[in-house]
Enzyme design. Structure first.
Site, PDB file in Angstrom:
ATOM      1  N   GLU A 130       0.837  -1.183   0.000  1.00 16.73           N
ATOM      2  CA  GLU A 130       0.000   0.000   0.000  1.00 16.73           C
ATOM      3  C   GLU A 130       0.879   1.242   0.000  1.00 16.73           C
ATOM      4  O   GLU A 130       2.080   1.157   0.300  1.00 16.73           O
ATOM      5  CB  GLU A 130      -0.912   0.001   1.231  1.00 16.73           C
ATOM      6  CG  GLU A 130      -1.890  -1.148   1.260  1.00 16.73           C
ATOM      7  CD  GLU A 130      -2.852  -1.101   2.437  1.00 16.73           C
ATOM      8  OE1 GLU A 130      -3.683  -2.006   2.536  1.00 16.73           O
ATOM      9  OE2 GLU A 130      -2.757  -0.146   3.246  1.00 16.73           O
ATOM     10  N   GLY A 132       1.237   3.406   2.163  1.00 17.74           N
ATOM     11  CA  GLY A 132       1.883   3.589   3.459  1.00 17.74           C
ATOM     12  C   GLY A 132       2.391   2.318   4.083  1.00 17.74           C
ATOM     13  O   GLY A 132       2.783   2.308   5.256  1.00 17.74           O
ATOM     14  N   THR A 161       2.029  -5.926  -9.512  1.00 18.14           N
ATOM     15  CA  THR A 161       2.389  -6.564 -10.779  1.00 18.14           C
ATOM     16  C   THR A 161       1.169  -7.293 -11.335  1.00 18.14           C
ATOM     17  O   THR A 161       0.424  -7.935 -10.589  1.00 18.14           O
ATOM     18  CB  THR A 161       3.538  -7.560 -10.561  1.00 18.14           C
ATOM     19  OG1 THR A 161       4.659  -6.865 -10.035  1.00 18.14           O
ATOM     20  CG2 THR A 161       3.927  -8.238 -11.863  1.00 18.14           C
ATOM     21  N   GLN A 244       8.993 -18.891  -0.821  1.00 19.31           N
ATOM     22  CA  GLN A 244       9.120 -19.216  -2.249  1.00 19.31           C
ATOM     23  C   GLN A 244       9.212 -17.954  -3.091  1.00 19.31           C
ATOM     24  O   GLN A 244       9.937 -17.935  -4.102  1.00 19.31           O
ATOM     25  CB  GLN A 244       7.943 -20.065  -2.726  1.00 19.31           C
ATOM     26  CG  GLN A 244       8.041 -20.408  -4.215  1.00 19.31           C
ATOM     27  CD  GLN A 244       7.222 -21.591  -4.624  1.00 19.31           C
ATOM     28  OE1 GLN A 244       7.336 -22.669  -4.051  1.00 19.31           O
ATOM     29  NE2 GLN A 244       6.373 -21.417  -5.632  1.00 19.31           N
ATOM     30  N   GLU A 245       8.514 -16.892  -2.699  1.00 22.18           N
ATOM     31  CA  GLU A 245       8.607 -15.640  -3.458  1.00 22.18           C
ATOM     32  C   GLU A 245      10.040 -15.125  -3.471  1.00 22.18           C
ATOM     33  O   GLU A 245      10.560 -14.718  -4.511  1.00 22.18           O
ATOM     34  CB  GLU A 245       7.677 -14.585  -2.856  1.00 22.18           C
ATOM     35  CG  GLU A 245       7.715 -13.254  -3.597  1.00 22.18           C
ATOM     36  CD  GLU A 245       6.705 -12.247  -3.073  1.00 22.18           C
ATOM     37  OE1 GLU A 245       6.808 -11.058  -3.446  1.00 22.18           O
ATOM     38  OE2 GLU A 245       5.811 -12.645  -2.305  1.00 22.18           O
ATOM     39  N   ARG A 246      10.680 -15.140  -2.321  1.00 20.40           N
ATOM     40  CA  ARG A 246      12.058 -14.644  -2.243  1.00 20.40           C
ATOM     41  C   ARG A 246      13.029 -15.594  -2.927  1.00 20.40           C
ATOM     42  O   ARG A 246      14.012 -15.145  -3.520  1.00 20.40           O
ATOM     43  CB  ARG A 246      12.428 -14.394  -0.776  1.00 20.40           C
ATOM     44  CG  ARG A 246      11.725 -13.162  -0.247  1.00 20.40           C
ATOM     45  CD  ARG A 246      11.756 -13.005   1.248  1.00 20.40           C
ATOM     46  NE  ARG A 246      11.048 -11.764   1.603  1.00 20.40           N
ATOM     47  CZ  ARG A 246      10.579 -11.485   2.817  1.00 20.40           C
ATOM     48  NH1 ARG A 246      10.759 -12.344   3.813  1.00 20.40           N
ATOM     49  NH2 ARG A 246       9.955 -10.352   3.035  1.00 20.40           N
ATOM     50  N   GLN A 339      29.919  -1.036 -17.647  1.00 21.47           N
ATOM     51  CA  GLN A 339      31.202  -0.333 -17.763  1.00 21.47           C
ATOM     52  C   GLN A 339      32.089  -0.982 -18.825  1.00 21.47           C
ATOM     53  O   GLN A 339      32.736  -0.281 -19.619  1.00 21.47           O
ATOM     54  CB  GLN A 339      31.916  -0.330 -16.406  1.00 21.47           C
ATOM     55  CG  GLN A 339      33.129   0.584 -16.344  1.00 21.47           C
ATOM     56  CD  GLN A 339      32.754   2.057 -16.383  1.00 21.47           C
ATOM     57  OE1 GLN A 339      31.635   2.413 -16.041  1.00 21.47           O
ATOM     58  NE2 GLN A 339      33.667   2.904 -16.813  1.00 21.47           N
ATOM     59  N   GLY A 343      30.447   3.022 -24.068  1.00 18.90           N
ATOM     60  CA  GLY A 343      29.286   3.793 -24.505  1.00 18.90           C
ATOM     61  C   GLY A 343      28.121   2.917 -24.916  1.00 18.90           C
ATOM     62  O   GLY A 343      26.954   3.303 -24.746  1.00 18.90           O
TER      63      GLY A 343
END
Length: 382
Positions: A130, A132, A161, A244-246, A339, A343
């Site tokens: 949320e 907050g 998501t 499992q998410e992590r 790096q 460019g």
């Protein structure tokens, strides 16, 4: 370093996933990134292949195989094709959202919701964060008041998501306001419910094809039968599923780091400066040597975490360790890759540049690095 995590059937599955990514994801990368969301047809194609419901019961259209290695293969192949962020919605559905339904649906709920989610005709989202309350889930303010045979939901969610595409949303709500984490429940909400609305797609630094939105609930009514699990036990359900998410983020970060190394090695072998390939300069060789070593260490570590998860032995602390360490490593490896590209590393058309902007969020979502370290610190008595 040779990996021994996968067996023959996993490699056969990998070959089919690789073809799927090449045929259904890669050709649409630019279109979906410009539109800010993937096409719904991607989910249906994934469902037809069996990617979304490997662990789901066969009688509901799933594969009936509870084996996270299949989930990991999808993330690895998306990273290898430089479209990991585009496939984020698929990973969210298969790795993170669907297990909530698999583990906590009643038989009636399973018959109603799982076939669509497995086939990809129903797109899932999890609505927890949320404005907050990000990593601090216990402080959510979205409420669900019981009125007869219905819950009435009011509040808002952000950083969701699949927020724009979702047909079915698992929403964390406060059902007992004064109880803190002990008063949180999970409700399943269809996107066509009166009072449910979506904000505009959130403009992110990276992951432009992964739709991320705000969701709003204004007196949204759902039947009591849409409660997922037990009332006031939602916080503990979420904490269990965060393992499992992590782990899923850990797999993605490691696959992204490995791909960044491969891209950098290829560039260093072909790009010339002062009459020689830039990879022949000692400083660059040393950088590539570090990247190779670190990504192989990470891969061995992650494979052990996956094995522990398969055994049911991976705990919240170990998942937090893997999540913070591999995502921070990914940042370092990808940045070195940029790096080394010079460019060209700053040109959006180059995969290393896209990896740079897309992978930055990994140290933030699913719990920030700082929160991961706090979890670990508490576990060691500090």
């Amino acid at each position: 370093m040779k990996r021994d995590l996968y067996e023959q059937e996993h490699e056969a599955y990998r070959a089919s996933v690789r073809r799927f990514v090449a045929n259904h994801v890669v050709p649409h990368r630019e279109k979906w990134e410009s539109e800010g969301r993937v096409g719904r047809e991607l989910f249906e194609a994934a469902g037809a292949l069996g990617v979304l419901g490997v662990a789901a019961p066969e009688h509901l259209g799933g594969g009936g195989v509870v084996d996270f290695r299949y989930n990991a293969i999808l993330s690895e192949e998306l990273a290898a094709a430089d479209v990991l962020s585009i496939g984020l919605g698929l990973s969210l559905q298969a790795d993170i959202a669907l297990p909530y339904l698999l583990d906590h649906c009643t038989p009636e709920q399973a018959e109603r919701w799982l076939p669509g989610a497995i086939s990809g005709k129903t797109i899932l989202a999890l609505a927890m964060s949320e404005p907050g309350a990000g990593s601090d889930i216990a402080n959510i303010s979205t409420t669900a008041s019981r009125e007869g045979d219905e819950y009435v939901i009011n509040g808002s969610k952000t950083f969701i998501t699949n927020g724009l595409n979702a047909d079915l949303v698992v929403v964390a709500v406060k059902t007992t306001a004064a109880a803190g984490r002990k008063g949180i429940s999970l409700l399943v909400v269809e996107a066509d419910r009166p009072g449910f609305s979506r904000g505009a797609k959130l403009a992110k630094v990276g992951q432009h094809a992964a739709d991320t939105a705000e969701l709003f609930f204004d007196d949204v009514r759902v039947p009591v039968g849409h409660l997922l699990g037990e009332e006031d036990r939602g916080f503990y359900v979420m904490m269990n599923h965060l393992v499992q998410e992590r782990l899923a983020v850990t797999v993605q970060a490691t696959a992204q780091a490995r791909r960044a190394y491969e891209l950098s090695l290829e560039h260093a072998a072909t790009r010339k400066a002062f009459g020689a390939a830039i990879g022949t300069f000692q400083h660059n060789r040393f950088l590539l040597a570090e990247m190779k070593t670190e990504t192989e260490i990470a891969q061995a570590y992650v494979d052990r975490l996956i094995s522990a998860h398969l055994e049911g032995a991976l705990d919240a602390t170990e998942a937090a360790q893997g999540k913070w360490w591999t995502t921070e490593l990914c940042q370092r490896v990808v940045d070195r890759g940029v790096q080394l590209h010079g460019g060209y590393g700053y040109m959006a058309e180059y995969p290393i540049a896209r990896a740079w902007i897309d992978s930055r969020i990994q140290t933030i979502y699913a719990g920030t690095t700082e929160v991961m370290k706090e979890i670990i610190g508490r576990s060691i008595g500090l």
